[in-house]
Design an enzyme around this catalytic site. Structure first.
Site, PDB file in Angstrom:
ATOM      1  N   SER A  97      -3.791  24.471   6.251  1.00 59.03           N
ATOM      2  CA  SER A  97      -4.588  25.220   7.208  1.00 59.03           C
ATOM      3  C   SER A  97      -3.700  25.856   8.283  1.00 59.03           C
ATOM      4  O   SER A  97      -2.811  26.638   7.953  1.00 59.03           O
ATOM      5  CB  SER A  97      -5.668  24.301   7.814  1.00 59.03           C
TER       6      SER A  97
ATOM      7  N   HIS B 207     -12.702  22.772   2.519  1.00 57.48           N
ATOM      8  CA  HIS B 207     -11.440  22.803   3.272  1.00 57.48           C
ATOM      9  C   HIS B 207     -10.787  21.432   3.187  1.00 57.48           C
ATOM     10  O   HIS B 207     -10.893  20.617   4.114  1.00 57.48           O
ATOM     11  CB  HIS B 207     -11.717  23.197   4.726  1.00 57.48           C
TER      12      HIS B 207
ATOM     13  N   ASP C  79     -14.269  26.958   0.585  1.00 56.91           N
ATOM     14  CA  ASP C  79     -13.759  26.733   1.943  1.00 56.91           C
ATOM     15  C   ASP C  79     -14.531  27.591   2.942  1.00 56.91           C
ATOM     16  O   ASP C  79     -14.562  28.811   2.832  1.00 56.91           O
ATOM     17  CB  ASP C  79     -12.270  27.079   1.982  1.00 56.91           C
TER      18      ASP C  79
END
Length: 228
Positions: A123, A208, A177
């Protein structure tokens, strides 16, 4: 392979039982810390013939605009979400890139060549991994960018390091996601490919997060890039 852990206020380091011949600097996501991906190392099941040191830095605490200014561990401020029109924290991104650069230098000083070092991240950490490694002046072993996107896209072409023009890049993303939509990852992949970077793109039916199939792919990729 058994690992021993060293913990400090700035990072967690996992050292293999044998003298390390390579290193992975792995950056966590927004609001997490270096401990987040420590359990994944054992799941990688790397062979004893590949002793890798894993470094998990902690991002510093800073206010994050999209979270109402709440102070949390973050590699940079996120001012807005969306496409290319989003406002980015240029200074924060570059500050964190310097932090990663110092970790690379420490490993080189310890006897692990830059070309044996992978920069990885999930991320927000993956965004810093891409930003840093593409610009790093010495050849690195590879970039592992998980559920992430390419930041400061307009400056990549002019700032990219010639030493890492053909660096191996693994990008993994969840098709469901909702935090960093898959479209952001795909757009980043496409931009990098237009700049002639070779991307190993892996998509998984997940949100995610990280899944076991992905961990298997990461293990195979690391063994390929770090083979003696």
């Amino acid at each position: 392979m058994p690992y021993s852990a060293t913990e400090s206020e700035s990072h967690v380091i996992l050292d293999p039982s044998a003298a390390p011949t390579a290193a992975v600097i792995w950056l966590h996501g927004l609001g997490a810390d270096g401990y987040d991906f420590v359990p994944v190392v054992e799941e990688l099941k790397l062979p004893a013939t590949l002793p890798v040191r894993f470094i998990f830095p902690h991002a510093r605490q800073r206010p994050v605009t999209i979270n109402n200014g709440y102070v949390m561990r973050a590699w940079y401020d996120i001012k807005s979400l969306g496409g290319g029109s989003r406002v980015e924290d240029d200074a924060g991104i570059r500050e964190s890139a310097q932090v990663v650069g110092k970790y690379i230098e420490e490993q080189v000083a310890a006897g692990i060549g830059a070309n044996r070092i992978v920069i990885a991240g999930f991320s927000q950490g993956g965004a810093i991994a891409l930003h840093t490694a593409l610009r790093y002046p010495q050849r690195l072993a590879g970039i592992m960018a998980l559920s992430t996107y390419l930041p400061l896209q307009s400056s990549v072409a002019s700032e990219a390091s010639g030493a890492n023009r053909d660096i191996p890049i693994l990008m993994c993303h969840g098709t469901y996601d909702q935090v960093v939509p898959a479209a952001m990852g795909v757009a980043s992949r496409d931009l990098l490919q237009k700049l002639n970077y070779a991307i190993d793109w892996q998509a998984y039916p997940m949100e995610h997060s990280v899944c076991m199939e992905e961990i298997g792919a990461i293990s195979s990729w690391l063994q390929k890039q770090l083979a003696s």
